[in-house]
Write an enzyme that holds these catalytic residues in place. Sequence first.
Site, PDB file in Angstrom:
ATOM      1  N   ARG A 291       0.784  -1.176   0.062  1.00 34.10           N
ATOM      2  CA  ARG A 291       0.239  -0.012   0.003  1.00 34.10           C
ATOM      3  C   ARG A 291       1.081   1.280   0.009  1.00 34.10           C
ATOM      4  O   ARG A 291       0.427   2.300  -0.493  1.00 34.10           O
ATOM      5  CB  ARG A 291      -1.035  -0.020   1.429  1.00 34.10           C
ATOM      6  CG  ARG A 291      -2.049   1.164   1.351  1.00 34.10           C
ATOM      7  CD  ARG A 291      -3.021   0.926   2.180  1.00 34.10           C
ATOM      8  NE  ARG A 291      -3.850   1.928   2.514  1.00 34.10           N
ATOM      9  CZ  ARG A 291      -4.315   2.636   3.508  1.00 34.10           C
ATOM     10  NH1 ARG A 291      -3.706   2.846   4.555  1.00 34.10           N
ATOM     11  NH2 ARG A 291      -5.274   3.493   3.168  1.00 34.10           N
TER      12      ARG A 291
ATOM     13  N   ALA B 261      -7.085   7.986   0.258  1.00 31.15           N
ATOM     14  CA  ALA B 261      -6.986   6.665  -0.225  1.00 31.15           C
ATOM     15  C   ALA B 261      -8.039   5.898   0.954  1.00 31.15           C
ATOM     16  O   ALA B 261      -7.834   6.444   2.341  1.00 31.15           O
ATOM     17  CB  ALA B 261      -5.578   6.062   0.046  1.00 31.15           C
ATOM     18  N   SER B 262      -8.924   5.308   0.639  1.00 37.58           N
ATOM     19  CA  SER B 262      -9.888   4.683   1.486  1.00 37.58           C
ATOM     20  C   SER B 262      -9.280   3.762   2.608  1.00 37.58           C
ATOM     21  O   SER B 262      -8.100   3.026   2.431  1.00 37.58           O
ATOM     22  CB  SER B 262     -10.863   3.815   0.861  1.00 37.58           C
ATOM     23  OG  SER B 262     -11.563   4.880  -0.072  1.00 37.58           O
ATOM     24  N   GLN B 263     -10.086   3.517   3.810  1.00 37.56           N
ATOM     25  CA  GLN B 263      -9.718   2.809   4.936  1.00 37.56           C
ATOM     26  C   GLN B 263      -9.591   1.400   4.027  1.00 37.56           C
ATOM     27  O   GLN B 263     -10.444   0.676   3.756  1.00 37.56           O
ATOM     28  CB  GLN B 263     -10.537   2.642   5.737  1.00 37.56           C
ATOM     29  CG  GLN B 263     -10.308   2.129   7.151  1.00 37.56           C
ATOM     30  CD  GLN B 263     -11.311   2.509   8.326  1.00 37.56           C
ATOM     31  OE1 GLN B 263     -12.320   3.348   8.105  1.00 37.56           O
ATOM     32  NE2 GLN B 263     -11.080   1.958   9.426  1.00 37.56           N
TER      33      GLN B 263
END
Length: 226
Positions: A41, A67-69
Site C-alpha cells: 500500500r 485513499a480509503s480505509q
Amino acid sequence: MESGDLTDRRFVRYRHRLIEDIRATGVDDLEILHLFDRVPRHLFLPEAQWPRAYEDAPIPIGHGQTASQPSLQALYLDVLKLAPTDRVLEIGTGSGFLTALLALTAERVYSVERIRPLSRRARRVLDGLGIQNAALFVGDGSIGWRRFAPYDVIIVSAASPSTPGGLVEQLADGGRMLVPIGTQEAQELVLVRRAGDRTSEERVLDRVSFVPLLGLQGWSEDEAQV
Ligand code: SAM
C-alpha cells in the site's frame, strides 16, 4: 505481479499487523486477506505518508482526496464476492490501491478518476507492479464508462446524493454495485443488484464518510464542500 518492494522488510511487519486489524473487523476470507500482503500500500501513497501506510485508516493523497480505509476495502471485496471472470468498473481511482486489489481478483478493471495527476500516479504504480489488466480513464465517472459496459461489478468510491441511474444502466444482468449514498457529511453503503430490468437495494453499512462524487450524476463543484 512483480515482487519489487514486496520484499521491503521495513514494511512486512506493519503489513501483517494491518491484516490482523482487518481480520478483527470480521473479514476472514483468506484470499482477501492475502491480497493485502501481496499489494504494497505504501507505494500508492505520497512518500510523506509512508510511515502511516499500514494503519487501518484513510490517508491523504493530495488534491483534497484520500485513499480509503483498508478494512472498508476488504469489506467491499467480501460483500461483492468477485469471480475471476468479472469485469469491474471503479469510480474514483484515487491512489489506485483498490484498483490493484481488484485487478488481482477479477478479469479486468476499468477505473475512472476526475483528477488527472492522481490517475497518472496510479498508472505509474500499477505499471511498476506489472499489473496490466487495469484500464484507467480521466473523466466524470458519475456517468460511468459506457464504452466498455456492461460490468459485472461497479464500485463507487465517492459519496453520491442518490443511486446513480446511469451506472445502474451499465450493470450486467446479475451485476452488483456498491455505492455510498447520503449527504456530503455521512452516507450509508448500499448494495444495488440488477436482475433483468429489476433492481434491488440493500444497506450494507449504516454510516460511512466518503469525499463527494462530483459530476453530472453527483454534486456540482459549487455544491461540494471541499
Ligand atoms: N479507492 C480509492 C483509494 O483507496 O485510493 C478511493 C479514492 S477517494 C475516497 C475518491 C476518489 O473519487 C477521489 O480521488 C476523487 O477525485 C474521485 N472522484 C470524485 N468524483 C468523481 C467523478 N465524478 N469521477 C471520477 N472520480 C471521481
